[in-house]
Scaffold this motif. Structure first.
Motif, PDB file in Angstrom:
ATOM      1  N   PRO A   1      33.684  59.421  75.351  1.00 24.24           N
ATOM      2  CA  PRO A   1      33.325  59.839  73.975  1.00 24.24           C
ATOM      3  C   PRO A   1      34.761  60.007  73.564  1.00 24.24           C
ATOM      4  O   PRO A   1      35.714  60.242  73.937  1.00 24.24           O
ATOM      5  CB  PRO A   1      32.869  61.311  74.266  1.00 24.24           C
ATOM      6  N   GLY A   2      34.754  60.011  71.965  1.00 23.43           N
ATOM      7  CA  GLY A   2      36.083  59.662  71.319  1.00 23.43           C
ATOM      8  C   GLY A   2      36.919  58.607  71.352  1.00 23.43           C
ATOM      9  O   GLY A   2      37.798  58.625  70.579  1.00 23.43           O
ATOM     10  N   THR A   3      36.382  57.593  71.888  1.00 22.50           N
ATOM     11  CA  THR A   3      36.838  56.130  71.764  1.00 22.50           C
ATOM     12  C   THR A   3      36.379  55.506  70.412  1.00 22.50           C
ATOM     13  O   THR A   3      35.250  55.387  69.993  1.00 22.50           O
ATOM     14  CB  THR A   3      36.266  55.428  73.140  1.00 22.50           C
ATOM     15  N   THR A   4      37.576  54.674  70.033  1.00 15.85           N
ATOM     16  CA  THR A   4      37.295  53.975  68.611  1.00 15.85           C
ATOM     17  C   THR A   4      36.888  52.356  69.224  1.00 15.85           C
ATOM     18  O   THR A   4      37.774  52.001  70.035  1.00 15.85           O
ATOM     19  CB  THR A   4      38.468  54.140  67.735  1.00 15.85           C
ATOM     20  N   VAL A   5      36.007  51.893  68.909  1.00 18.50           N
ATOM     21  CA  VAL A   5      35.728  50.604  69.017  1.00 18.50           C
ATOM     22  C   VAL A   5      36.240  49.475  67.733  1.00 18.50           C
ATOM     23  O   VAL A   5      35.669  50.091  66.715  1.00 18.50           O
ATOM     24  CB  VAL A   5      34.339  50.164  69.510  1.00 18.50           C
TER      25      VAL A   5
ATOM     26  N   PHE B   1      35.752  46.096  61.889  1.00 16.82           N
ATOM     27  CA  PHE B   1      35.098  47.330  61.645  1.00 16.82           C
ATOM     28  C   PHE B   1      35.638  48.187  62.576  1.00 16.82           C
ATOM     29  O   PHE B   1      35.549  47.723  63.840  1.00 16.82           O
ATOM     30  CB  PHE B   1      33.882  46.808  61.454  1.00 16.82           C
ATOM     31  N   ARG B   2      35.978  49.586  62.333  1.00 14.69           N
ATOM     32  CA  ARG B   2      36.005  50.341  63.422  1.00 14.69           C
ATOM     33  C   ARG B   2      35.140  51.448  63.488  1.00 14.69           C
ATOM     34  O   ARG B   2      34.772  52.244  62.246  1.00 14.69           O
ATOM     35  CB  ARG B   2      37.505  50.960  63.282  1.00 14.69           C
ATOM     36  N   TYR B   3      34.872  52.115  64.725  1.00 16.93           N
ATOM     37  CA  TYR B   3      33.813  53.202  64.827  1.00 16.93           C
ATOM     38  C   TYR B   3      34.143  54.031  65.952  1.00 16.93           C
ATOM     39  O   TYR B   3      34.452  53.392  66.823  1.00 16.93           O
ATOM     40  CB  TYR B   3      32.404  52.610  64.645  1.00 16.93           C
ATOM     41  N   THR B   4      34.432  55.281  65.637  1.00 13.55           N
ATOM     42  CA  THR B   4      34.729  56.439  66.741  1.00 13.55           C
ATOM     43  C   THR B   4      33.380  56.864  67.266  1.00 13.55           C
ATOM     44  O   THR B   4      32.666  57.462  66.571  1.00 13.55           O
ATOM     45  CB  THR B   4      35.602  57.114  66.200  1.00 13.55           C
ATOM     46  N   PHE B   5      33.146  56.659  68.496  1.00  9.89           N
ATOM     47  CA  PHE B   5      31.792  57.075  69.108  1.00  9.89           C
ATOM     48  C   PHE B   5      32.150  58.317  69.846  1.00  9.89           C
ATOM     49  O   PHE B   5      32.905  58.479  70.694  1.00  9.89           O
ATOM     50  CB  PHE B   5      31.443  56.044  70.194  1.00  9.89           C
ATOM     51  N   GLN B   6      31.493  59.417  69.294  1.00 10.28           N
ATOM     52  CA  GLN B   6      31.729  60.862  69.506  1.00 10.28           C
ATOM     53  C   GLN B   6      30.588  61.109  70.423  1.00 10.28           C
ATOM     54  O   GLN B   6      30.863  61.931  71.645  1.00 10.28           O
ATOM     55  CB  GLN B   6      31.812  61.690  68.379  1.00 10.28           C
ATOM     56  N   ALA B   7      29.248  60.970  69.881  1.00  6.36           N
ATOM     57  CA  ALA B   7      28.164  61.673  70.869  1.00  6.36           C
ATOM     58  C   ALA B   7      27.843  60.758  72.123  1.00  6.36           C
ATOM     59  O   ALA B   7      27.921  59.384  71.805  1.00  6.36           O
ATOM     60  CB  ALA B   7      26.844  61.368  69.811  1.00  6.36           C
TER      61      ALA B   7
END
Length: 112
Positions: free
Chosen positions: A50-54, A84-90
Motif C-alpha cells: 500500500p502507498g506504492t505509485t505505479v 499515467f500514475r496512480y498511487t494504490f492506498q487500499a
C-alpha cells in the motif's frame, strides 16, 4: 608501577575500537513501472505494498487506457509515449484492463 598502569590505560584509551557496521535498511519501494507494449501489460501480474505509485507507460504504437474493473480510476486515452500514475492506498485485488483492447489485462495485488 603506577606509571606502567597509567601508560597502559592511556594506550587502551587511544586504541581504535572496532564495532560492527550498522545494518542499512533497504528503503521500501514506493514506485514501480508497468509498460503497455504490443497489446499487453508488462508485467501481467504485480504485487505491491500500500502507498506504492505505479507508473503506467505506453511504450507501444497504439493508444491504450489503464482502467480499473471496479471503476476506481481510468487514465483516459494514452497516446504512445504517454504515462499515467496512480498511487494504490487500499489493500486488495485490482483487475486492470485497456478499454480499447479489453483482452489486455493486469492482475494487481496491493498488500499481502
Amino acid at each position: 608501577m603506577k606509571y606502567g598502569v597509567l601508560l597502559a590505560l592511556l594506550l587502551m584509551a587511544c586504541a581504535p575500537t572496532t564495532t560492527a557496521p550498522s545494518p542499512t535498511a533497504t528503503p521500501p519501494v514506493t514506485q514501480v513501472q508497468v509498460a503497455l507494449v504490443d497489446f499487453e501489460f508488462r508485467p501481467a501480474t504485480l504485487q505491491i505494498a500500500p502507498g506504492t505509485t505505479v507508473v503506467f507507460k505506453n511504450q507501444g504504437q497504439a493508444p491504450h487506457t489503464v482502467t480499473d474493473g471496479a471503476g476506481r480510476f481510468d487514465s483516459g486515452n494514452l497516446a504512445p509515449g504517454a504515462e499515467f500514475r496512480y498511487t494504490f492506498q487500499a489493500p486488495g485485488a485490482y483487475q486492470i484492463y485497456c478499454k480499447i483492447h479489453p483482452y489486455m489485462t493486469l492482475s494487481l495485488q496491493v498488500g499481502p
